[in-house]
Design a protein around this motif. Structure first.
Motif, PDB file in Angstrom:
ATOM      1  N   TRP A  62       4.239  -3.033   6.935  1.00 21.61           N
ATOM      2  CA  TRP A  62       5.093  -3.069   5.736  1.00 21.61           C
ATOM      3  C   TRP A  62       6.310  -3.977   5.849  1.00 21.61           C
ATOM      4  O   TRP A  62       7.062  -4.114   4.881  1.00 21.61           O
ATOM      5  CB  TRP A  62       5.564  -1.656   5.395  1.00 21.61           C
TER       6      TRP A  62
ATOM      7  N   GLN B 256       7.257  -6.518   3.155  1.00 20.82           N
ATOM      8  CA  GLN B 256       7.843  -5.997   1.924  1.00 20.82           C
ATOM      9  C   GLN B 256       9.283  -5.516   2.139  1.00 20.82           C
ATOM     10  O   GLN B 256       9.859  -4.857   1.281  1.00 20.82           O
ATOM     11  CB  GLN B 256       6.998  -4.843   1.371  1.00 20.82           C
TER      12      GLN B 256
ATOM     13  N   ALA C  76      -3.311   3.751  -3.394  1.00 20.30           N
ATOM     14  CA  ALA C  76      -3.309   2.554  -4.242  1.00 20.30           C
ATOM     15  C   ALA C  76      -3.470   1.259  -3.454  1.00 20.30           C
ATOM     16  O   ALA C  76      -3.706   0.218  -4.041  1.00 20.30           O
ATOM     17  CB  ALA C  76      -2.016   2.506  -5.049  1.00 20.30           C
ATOM     18  N   ASN C  77      -3.337   1.310  -2.133  1.00 12.11           N
ATOM     19  CA  ASN C  77      -3.390   0.101  -1.324  1.00 12.11           C
ATOM     20  C   ASN C  77      -4.582   0.186  -0.356  1.00 12.11           C
ATOM     21  O   ASN C  77      -4.483   0.807   0.704  1.00 12.11           O
ATOM     22  CB  ASN C  77      -2.073  -0.050  -0.553  1.00 12.11           C
TER      23      ASN C  77
ATOM     24  N   GLU D 284      -5.888  -1.894   1.739  1.00 12.29           N
ATOM     25  CA  GLU D 284      -5.640  -2.420   3.085  1.00 12.29           C
ATOM     26  C   GLU D 284      -4.913  -1.391   3.941  1.00 12.29           C
ATOM     27  O   GLU D 284      -5.214  -1.233   5.125  1.00 12.29           O
ATOM     28  CB  GLU D 284      -4.830  -3.726   3.034  1.00 12.29           C
ATOM     29  N   TRP D 285      -3.949  -0.692   3.342  1.00 14.36           N
ATOM     30  CA  TRP D 285      -3.211   0.342   4.069  1.00 14.36           C
ATOM     31  C   TRP D 285      -4.147   1.493   4.434  1.00 14.36           C
ATOM     32  O   TRP D 285      -4.099   2.002   5.559  1.00 14.36           O
ATOM     33  CB  TRP D 285      -2.032   0.852   3.243  1.00 14.36           C
TER      34      TRP D 285
END
Length: 166
Positions: A42, A45, A136-137, A139-140
């Motif tokens: 992260w 970001q 929602a992610n 890749e995460w």
């Protein structure tokens, strides 16, 4: 029957002090790797390591954790390393009672890691102010599942070390 023969027939129960020591050391390593993983994922970001700990503290304080500064960072650190140590300790207790799972510790550890991921996301988080994860992610999610497989293997490795030094 001699005293020695009687002592040898006694079942060996896990020693709580040794388990705690292995759990804490294993939990510190696991916790550091996990924080590094989250930060590396992260950081683009703008998330800092302190921010990672504050996001962990959201499980207690909710959204106001970000405004609590060093208090939420400290709570996040304590919660994170406590949970990581419990993950390692739970496996050590389990494998102490069921040592056959130590024979294929990589496989069972990976499955344990998957269970940890499911427990964290579908049991623990929904009980906190964070609530249900949004997923929602992609890749995460993929990275997190993969890392939890490794975390489980680490827990199982710690258990194998514990059993080999009994």
């Amino acid at each position: 029957m001699s005293v020695l023969a009687t002592a040898q027939k006694q079942p060996q129960y896990p020693r709580i002090g040794r388990i705690v020591r292995y759990a804490i050391i294993g939990g510190i390593v696991l916790g550091c790797v996990d924080i590094l993983f989250a930060w590396l994922f992260w950081r683009d970001q703008g998330l800092t390591i302190a921010g990672v700990f504050q996001s962990i503290a959201r499980g207690i304080y909710g959204k106001q954790a970000a405004s609590l500064g060093s208090t939420s960072i400290a709570v996040g650190v304590l919660c994170h390393f406590f949970i990581a140590s419990c993950m390692v300790g739970a496996w050590i207790v389990f494998v102490s009672c069921k040592p056959t799972f130590n024979r294929r510790w990589i496989l069972w550890g990976a499955l344990y890691g998957l269970l940890l991921y499911l427990f964290m996301n579908f049991v623990l988080l929904p009980m906190t102010p964070v609530g249900w994860p949004k997923f929602a992610n992609p890749e995460w999610i993929e990275a997190s599942v993969f890392m939890h497989l490794l975390f489980g293997m680490w827990c199982a490795w710690c258990g194998s070390r514990y059993l080999s030094r009994r």
